[in-house]
Scaffold this motif. Structure first.
Motif: not given
Length: 339
Positions: A215-225
């Motif tokens: 989940v934590l990785m997924g949140l950061a990935r959405e922000v980076m995109r």
């Protein structure tokens, strides 16, 4: 006497800056909406507590209603959702040719610039750990990255002057021509911090938990995109490595960044986020809408779906409104989004 730096908001961020600057002999005037805090700072002094350094410093402080005059240098240090109201109050006190520096979390520079223009707006990134404990008391839990820069990427004398002031507080402060890169990096980290506040566990416990990692990785990935779509290449800081969450990156690098963030936060006396304190201690609204919600809106404008960010906003609102408890079960409502 030189014109004081006006700090609008004498809480965790602004209060520490004000105490350090006043102790160094820099003329400072703080503004805050809590009368007891104002009185304590101006009379008994503002106590900075914690492992970094402990001292008490009298700092001139008034409520917005008591403020008079105009000021060329205003540091805005209120919660993101208070930015609009604070700008309406402070603009009559902003001198012609003066500027506002945002020492906040989020993209508040955009809001400030809408009111006074981008040429009068300076950006800043702060990642030191601090909490407002009570009237006249602030916990300084740990040092962290401090960066300042013009939002148009220029380098001006006023930027250098504010950088010199920030170095009084943080000798390792950075002067940058790319402040947006740091602000978007903080948004990636910040989205994960909002998720940690869904539970009563510490930041470190959340970052160390393998079950919460996806989940934590997924949140950061959405922000980076979203940052990439905005034309921004976020910068690393204090264990947060943006490249580890970029499209195409593997989980190994992302897990390494989570481990580094756990290590960084294990060394602070501020074990929980300010978001957690807003929910569990102060029982008030958080900054989730102007921070996480704003990212989701920007992403949608680029045609990017951000299901984790959108669900995170909903869950924080559920806790704010008493519909859910802070718990591991609430956190794992985000895990359901991944399945």
């Amino acid at each position: 006497m030189a014109e004081p730096v006006l700090i609008w908001g004498a809480g965790a961020i602004g209060g520490i800056l004000g105490a350090y600057w006043a102790r160094a002999g820099v003329p400072v005037l703080m503004v805050d909406i809590v009368p007891d805090h104002v009185a304590a700072c101006a009379n008994k002094g503002l106590s900075i507590e914690g492992p970094v350094e402990e001292f008490t410093q009298v700092v001139s402080c008034v409520t917005p209603e008591q403020l008079t005059g105009e000021y060329s240098r205003i540091v805005l240090a209120v919660k993101a959702h208070a930015t609009e109201a604070a700008m309406m109050q402070l603009m009559p006190h902003l001198a012609s040719g003066g500027f506002v520096l945002s020492a906040q979390n989020g993209l508040n520079e955009r809001v400030i610039a809408q009111h006074i223009g981008p040429d009068r707006t300076i950006g800043a990134f702060v990642n030191y750990g601090a909490d407002w404990i009570g009237p006249g008391r602030i916990l300084f839990g740990n040092r962290g990255a401090v960066v300042v820069g013009e939002i148009d990427g220029s380098l001006q004398q006023r930027t250098k002057d504010m950088f010199a002031l920030l170095q009084i507080f943080e000798p390792d402060a950075v002067l940058t021509r790319d402040i947006w890169a740091y602000l978007w990096g903080k948004l990636g980290y910040g989205a994960m911090l909002f998720a940690t506040a869904l539970t009563p566990d510490s930041m470190t416990a959340n970052f160390e938990d393998p079950a919460r990692g996806p989940v934590l990785m997924g949140l950061a990935r959405e922000v980076m995109r979203t940052a990439i779509a905005e034309g921004v290449n976020p910068k690393p800081f204090n264990g947060f490595e943006p490249i580890a969450f970029m499209p195409g990156s593997d989980d190994t690098a992302a897990r390494k960044s989570l481990a580094d963030l756990a290590e960084f936060n294990s060394k602070t006396a501020k074990t929980h986020t300010g978001i957690y304190r807003d929910l569990a201690v102060r029982k008030r609204k958080t900054e989730v809408d102007p921070q996480v919600g704003t990212i989701a809106e920007i992403a949608a404008g680029h045609g990017i779906d951000t299901p984790l960010l959108r669900r995170l906003v909903e869950l924080i609102h559920d806790i704010e409104n008493g519909r859910r408890e802070m718990s591991a079960e609430t956190f794992h409502e985000l895990t359901e989004v991944l399945t």
